[in-house]
Scaffold this active site. Structure first.
Site, PDB file in Angstrom:
ATOM      1  CG  ASP A   1      -0.363   0.234   2.530  1.00 33.93           C
ATOM      2  OD1 ASP A   1       0.891   0.352   2.599  1.00 33.93           O
ATOM      3  OD2 ASP A   1      -1.105   0.305   3.525  1.00 33.93           O
TER       4      ASP A   1
ATOM      5  CB  CYS B   1       0.674  -2.590   4.529  1.00 36.58           C
ATOM      6  SG  CYS B   1       0.275  -3.605   5.967  1.00 36.58           S
ATOM      7  N   GLY B   2       2.157  -0.817   6.241  1.00 35.70           N
ATOM      8  CA  GLY B   2       2.821  -0.143   7.350  1.00 35.70           C
ATOM      9  C   GLY B   2       3.349  -1.135   8.372  1.00 35.70           C
ATOM     10  CB  THR B   3       1.806  -3.188  10.823  1.00 38.50           C
ATOM     11  OG1 THR B   3       0.555  -3.528  10.188  1.00 38.50           O
ATOM     12  CG2 THR B   3       1.653  -1.881  11.572  1.00 38.50           C
ATOM     13  N   GLY B   4       2.408  -4.730   7.974  1.00 37.18           N
ATOM     14  CA  GLY B   4       2.307  -6.075   7.397  1.00 37.18           C
ATOM     15  C   GLY B   4       1.046  -6.797   7.835  1.00 37.18           C
TER      16      GLY B   4
ATOM     17  N   GLY C   1      -2.478  -5.605   8.214  1.00 40.10           N
ATOM     18  CA  GLY C   1      -3.737  -5.456   7.461  1.00 40.10           C
ATOM     19  C   GLY C   1      -3.705  -6.201   6.140  1.00 40.10           C
TER      20      GLY C   1
ATOM     21  CG  HIS D   1       8.124 -25.576  11.871  1.00 43.66           C
ATOM     22  ND1 HIS D   1       8.347 -25.484  13.224  1.00 43.66           N
ATOM     23  CD2 HIS D   1       9.200 -26.242  11.354  1.00 43.66           C
ATOM     24  CE1 HIS D   1       9.516 -26.071  13.525  1.00 43.66           C
ATOM     25  NE2 HIS D   1      10.040 -26.522  12.405  1.00 43.66           N
ATOM     26  CG  ASN D   2       3.862 -21.965  10.583  1.00 45.56           C
ATOM     27  OD1 ASN D   2       4.716 -21.151  10.904  1.00 45.56           O
ATOM     28  ND2 ASN D   2       3.317 -22.778  11.469  1.00 45.56           N
TER      29      ASN D   2
ATOM     30  NE  ARG E   1       7.188 -31.641  14.915  1.00 46.69           N
ATOM     31  CZ  ARG E   1       8.424 -31.488  14.439  1.00 46.69           C
ATOM     32  NH1 ARG E   1       8.901 -32.361  13.575  1.00 46.69           N
ATOM     33  NH2 ARG E   1       9.166 -30.462  14.814  1.00 46.69           N
ATOM     34  CG  HIS E   2       6.016 -29.170  10.684  1.00 41.65           C
ATOM     35  ND1 HIS E   2       5.829 -28.601  11.914  1.00 41.65           N
ATOM     36  CD2 HIS E   2       7.313 -29.568  10.634  1.00 41.65           C
ATOM     37  CE1 HIS E   2       6.969 -28.631  12.601  1.00 41.65           C
ATOM     38  NE2 HIS E   2       7.881 -29.232  11.840  1.00 41.65           N
TER      39      HIS E   2
ATOM     40  NE  ARG F   1       1.625 -30.232  15.111  1.00 42.61           N
ATOM     41  CZ  ARG F   1       2.836 -30.464  15.622  1.00 42.61           C
ATOM     42  NH1 ARG F   1       3.886 -29.804  15.167  1.00 42.61           N
ATOM     43  NH2 ARG F   1       3.000 -31.356  16.572  1.00 42.61           N
TER      44      ARG F   1
HETATM   45  C1  RB5 Z   1      -1.862   2.671   6.506  1.00 41.53           C
HETATM   46  O1  RB5 Z   1      -1.810   3.879   7.162  1.00 41.53           O
HETATM   47  C2  RB5 Z   1      -1.715   1.521   7.481  1.00 41.53           C
HETATM   48  O2  RB5 Z   1      -2.850   1.387   8.247  1.00 41.53           O
HETATM   49  C3  RB5 Z   1      -1.420   0.224   6.737  1.00 41.53           C
HETATM   50  O3  RB5 Z   1      -0.282   0.395   5.968  1.00 41.53           O
HETATM   51  C4  RB5 Z   1      -1.161  -0.995   7.590  1.00 41.53           C
HETATM   52  O4  RB5 Z   1      -0.222  -0.746   8.570  1.00 41.53           O
HETATM   53  C5  RB5 Z   1      -2.347  -1.711   8.083  1.00 41.53           C
HETATM   54  O5  RB5 Z   1      -2.265  -2.784   8.677  1.00 41.53           O
END
Ligand code: RB5
Length: 152
Positions: free
Chosen positions: A8, A65-68, A70, A98-99, A132-133, A136
């Site tokens: 994003d 994204c910002g955190t990965g 969303g 594993h996943n 085993r993985h 699961r």
């Molecule tokens: C965008 O501002 C932010 O919400 C998006 O990049 C992300 O971090 C959402 O999980």
């Protein structure tokens, strides 16, 4: 490897750096995210990368994204997708071993570029261990398909 990458507005710069890095290593990279810094809704990229992976049009997916978080939540709504958010290379290796994660996700606001490269190296060089993985993973698939587990 053929890879799809989506993002994003919060991850445009990192995406371009990582495309360059991956192409230099010989990977083919399909860019389906936004190339602009204008506000862009991450579920659009999450869905597109997830579809490419689920339809076997690429080997694995990368979401930023910002955190990965969303963008991975959106991808995980697609059947057959196991998108894992990672902020370190050890987790990145293990989510494959594993996943059997078929998409890796991380945040430009959380990890620096060098860590992101190390995460990708660890993830792309790892293989699913099965055994085993696999049992699961089959249970996760059962939850996905039936919303329950028959044999807990
Ligand atoms: C965008 O501002 C932010 O919400 C998006 O990049 C992300 O971090 C959402 O999980």
């Amino acid at each position: 490897m053929k890879l799809a990458i989506g993002n994003d507005h919060a991850a445009v710069e990192m995406k371009f750096e990582l495309i360059k890095y991956l192409e230099e290593k010989g990977h083919e990279v399909v860019n389906v995210g936004t190339d602009e810094k204008a506000s862009f809704d991450y579920p659009i990229s999450g869905l597109k990368v997830a579809e490419l992976v689920a339809n076997n049009e690429v080997d694995r997916g990368i979401l930023i994204c910002g955190t990965g978080v969303g963008i991975s939540l959106a991808a995980n709504k697609v059947k057959g997708i196991r998108a894992a958010v990672c902020s370190d290379p050890v987790t990145a290796r293990l989510v494959r071993q594993h996943n059997n994660a078929n998409i890796i996700a991380f945040g430009e606001r959380i990890v620096g570029l060098e860590t992101a490269k190390a995460i990708l190296d660890a993830y792309l060089n790892a293989e699913f261990e099965g055994g085993r993985h696999q049992r699961r993973i089959d249970m996760i698939t059962e939850i996905e398909e039936t919303q329950t587990l028959k044999n807990e």
